[in-house]
Design an enzyme around this catalytic site. Sequence first.
Site, PDB file in Angstrom:
ATOM      1  N   GLU A   1      68.578  65.125   7.268  1.00  0.00           N
ATOM      2  CA  GLU A   1      67.725  65.836   6.324  1.00  0.00           C
ATOM      3  C   GLU A   1      68.008  67.338   6.357  1.00  0.00           C
ATOM      4  OE1 GLU A   1      63.757  64.316   6.215  1.00  0.00           O
ATOM      5  OE2 GLU A   1      62.905  66.275   5.786  1.00  0.00           O
TER       6      GLU A   1
ATOM      7  N   LEU B   1      73.061  57.786   9.375  1.00  0.00           N
ATOM      8  CA  LEU B   1      72.227  58.920   8.999  1.00  0.00           C
ATOM      9  C   LEU B   1      73.046  60.145   8.618  1.00  0.00           C
ATOM     10  CD1 LEU B   1      69.407  60.349   8.962  1.00  0.00           C
ATOM     11  CD2 LEU B   1      69.826  60.917  11.357  1.00  0.00           C
TER      12      LEU B   1
ATOM     13  N   ARG C   1      56.405  59.109   8.779  1.00  0.00           N
ATOM     14  CA  ARG C   1      56.659  60.230   9.671  1.00  0.00           C
ATOM     15  C   ARG C   1      57.355  61.364   8.923  1.00  0.00           C
ATOM     16  NH1 ARG C   1      61.089  62.007  12.198  1.00  0.00           N
ATOM     17  NH2 ARG C   1      62.366  60.133  12.017  1.00  0.00           N
TER      18      ARG C   1
ATOM     19  N   ARG D   1      60.019  61.702   3.223  1.00  0.00           N
ATOM     20  CA  ARG D   1      61.082  60.705   3.070  1.00  0.00           C
ATOM     21  C   ARG D   1      60.660  59.474   2.290  1.00  0.00           C
ATOM     22  NH1 ARG D   1      63.207  61.222   9.306  1.00  0.00           N
ATOM     23  NH2 ARG D   1      64.231  63.237   9.023  1.00  0.00           N
TER      24      ARG D   1
ATOM     25  N   GLN E   1      60.120  53.452   8.131  1.00  0.00           N
ATOM     26  CA  GLN E   1      60.606  54.491   7.221  1.00  0.00           C
ATOM     27  C   GLN E   1      62.046  54.239   6.780  1.00  0.00           C
ATOM     28  OE1 GLN E   1      61.504  58.719   8.673  1.00  0.00           O
ATOM     29  NE2 GLN E   1      59.748  58.982   7.347  1.00  0.00           N
TER      30      GLN E   1
ATOM     31  N   HIS F   1      65.200  53.369   9.015  1.00  0.00           N
ATOM     32  CA  HIS F   1      65.435  54.499   9.900  1.00  0.00           C
ATOM     33  C   HIS F   1      64.450  54.593  11.060  1.00  0.00           C
ATOM     34  CE1 HIS F   1      66.740  58.447  11.127  1.00  0.00           C
ATOM     35  NE2 HIS F   1      65.590  59.000  10.845  1.00  0.00           N
TER      36      HIS F   1
ATOM     37  N   HIS G   1      65.133  56.131   5.327  1.00  0.00           N
ATOM     38  CA  HIS G   1      65.618  57.512   5.195  1.00  0.00           C
ATOM     39  C   HIS G   1      66.418  57.616   3.908  1.00  0.00           C
ATOM     40  CE1 HIS G   1      67.555  61.313   6.054  1.00  0.00           C
ATOM     41  NE2 HIS G   1      66.854  61.442   7.169  1.00  0.00           N
TER      42      HIS G   1
ATOM     43  N   PHE H   1      62.139  71.594   6.413  1.00  0.00           N
ATOM     44  CA  PHE H   1      62.291  70.145   6.492  1.00  0.00           C
ATOM     45  C   PHE H   1      61.261  69.489   5.582  1.00  0.00           C
ATOM     46  CE2 PHE H   1      64.372  66.990   9.376  1.00  0.00           C
ATOM     47  CZ  PHE H   1      65.536  67.691   9.590  1.00  0.00           C
TER      48      PHE H   1
END
Lengths: 577, 235
Positions: A251, A248, A390, A282, A236, A348, A238, A123
């Site tokens: 990821e 979404l 994050r 991100r 954030q 996001h 995304h 990730f």
Amino acid sequence: MKIDEARNYHKIDAVIVGAGLAGLRAALEVAKSGLSVAVISKVYPTRSHSGGAQGGIAAALANAAEDSLESHMFDTIKGSDYLADQDIIERFVNEALKTVYEFEHMGVPFSRTEDGRINQRPFGGHSSPRACFAQDVTGHVLLHTLYEQCLQHNVLFFNEFQVLSLLVSEDVSRGLVAWDIRNGGLHIFHARAVLLATGGYGRAWKVTSNAHANTGDGVALVLEAGLPLEDMEFVQFHPTGLYKHGILLSEAARGEGAYIINDKGERFMKNYAAAKMELAPRDIVSRSEQTEINEGRGIGGKDYVYLDLRHLGRQKILERLPQVYDLALNYLKVDGIKEPIPIQPTAHYSMGGIPANVRTEVIKDASGTVVRGLYTAGETSCLSLHGANRLGCNSLQDAATFGRLAGIHMTGFCKENGFAPLPAQPLDVAQVKIDRLRQGQGKERHAPIREKLQENMTKYLGVFRNQEDMLKMLVMIKELQERYRQVTVDDRNDAFNLDLIEALELENLLSFSEVIVEGALARRESRGAHFRSDFPKRNDGEWLKHTLAWRRDGKIVLDFSKGVVIYPQYQPQERKY
Amino acid sequence: MAMIELSVKILRYQPGKDEKPHWQVFDIAVEDESTILDVLNEIHWQHDGTLAYRRSCRSSICGSCAMKVNGRNVLACETPIHRFGSKLKIEPLSGFDIIKDLVVDLDPFFAKLKRIRPYLILDKPTPDKEFVQSPAQLEAIGESTLCILCAACSASCPSSWPNQDYLGPAALLKAYRFIFDSRDDGADQRLEIVNDKNGVWRCHTIFNCIEACPKKIKITEYLSRLKVKVVENSL
């Protein structure tokens, strides 16, 4: 104002607002102790937006490759652009493994390695494959499992209730007032301890991955109660939101090897983060995408780029990424096996929120004075675990771990403390909100005001920000707040009054959006997800500190005296991927 | 992108005002790429604020917005209008009490879930790390864990409509999900619960649930495996 005591007054040890991962995990912990615990949610619990999380939950299990707690800690610090409090991260990584194994013992259907252990995938920003996953529906299976556990342990559920005011006075939480959405009517919840776990505030933006429910109700209630919010400017974006919808696309797609390409077919991340490419954090990927779009290299010169799965092959796509595949097919009629998928950055995750200490106790100032009996966990909280940005798959872990810890701390508190007396007129604040909307004479409607707020937050408070844009936004928010005073609803009835709920939510959106803009204007630097074109560098000398914000006499007051907890071995460095 | 004219017929019911549900037609214009949820939002936000419906995630995972459109149970958020042409007929899920307009009372649905003990039952100690479960063992329950509890299946099930005590496809699927989980030790208890005239035997393999399921779960097939398991267990 009188209340039907038999029906509308509830005396319960612990009351939890929000039925996502944090709220349910806390409720389970309290219920196991034998105390009474209620979860209040504006949706049925399994509708909570934790279920929208797709890619995984972070823990250094080292099932797929070498890993360590130190590595998870450092990655999270670096991902946060050094704004996160390192004592919080230390606690987090130390608890993370236990949280995941507990989930597995509850029956979560994690995807498996060949030898039958929990599988893990790479990730963004994590230096090992650390995301424990269940296909690309990890949040969904965690949420449902926790709900089922709560049923087993007889947690009380007040489904479809909207919280309208917190009963906090003299730095002590006493309970709250909520509106029964289904039947109408106000209810008082008198509690020893209250947990706010209401999720994020992404609905202030037009292009967002967030659910309709994510209107930041918890943060707005805290602000209204005279308490501060922390780091609200850090939101954030995304990088892989489904074009136009903002929905979404996990990821996990990039974790499994997907590319992001521009109009020339280039994997442009080589120009921005050559080592990590698409698996950079991100904030960096979203900025890179937006730069490509701004410089005319979006697809056909438009405002999107492509997520390309094609080289992964049909089998891997359908086995590992079935939801990503279905979403593109259903919403854009794009077959991800054969065609690249149009994407754009989408609002996001809310890094900011309600300030709290490592015990999840809500604090009311920079020196950490605790509001007794008031707790917060999950996305609505700001501990601060994620700092300015994050890392993917840290949010499910955050919600579950600090939800569990909140449950433990609330249990301890409830056993040592009685029910603090309610204030004299507990219903007043909530009643005024309802009456003004249902009985007022104003001619404004909530929908156009919300639309204008969301469109302009996307336009002016997006991936790139500058003073001129944000000043425009601030003026607009004040105008919209003024217009809101004239809002009334078409639906004047009690039962399932969606009109009323949406109008109440709009008041919350308008309230905390002002804090976001004020914080973003004041913070004259670029850090993590907050990027100022007019101040493009991180400035540790002046800005290595948290933002606290209060609403006092109708104005937002900022305070920057809350420092960042930094350990000697993790001093800020230049952030490169 | 182009605008399209729609005639949208919605079954309305306002408690305390309407004696019984009645149809109301809205003539509106929306973008041709709209979903059913976009249509409802357009009506609610621009034409008639009193319209009530449930929605949340917009991405077919929360299960809030199951409803009947032109006779088919769908999730409003993921269903494009082009599937239906220019006339839409939208009504609440069948088989549940209407609270208001498109909002039905799902409490009985969730109560049934609780009846089958929807949690891992263990009579062995938990290991220090995870239980070992092979990919093949996971595969046995994998698809059944995708259920979002939207109730589209129950609302499509002729066996469910006349009999409120029937556990129904969603709760039975959940029973399957735990009984066939290699980690679980509670199969006997649950098989006893589902081995009932209001349990698996009320399923007459009509297959409507599979057609209604927005997650394309082969519910009837799993319920049939459950029947076999019940029989095997009682031999």
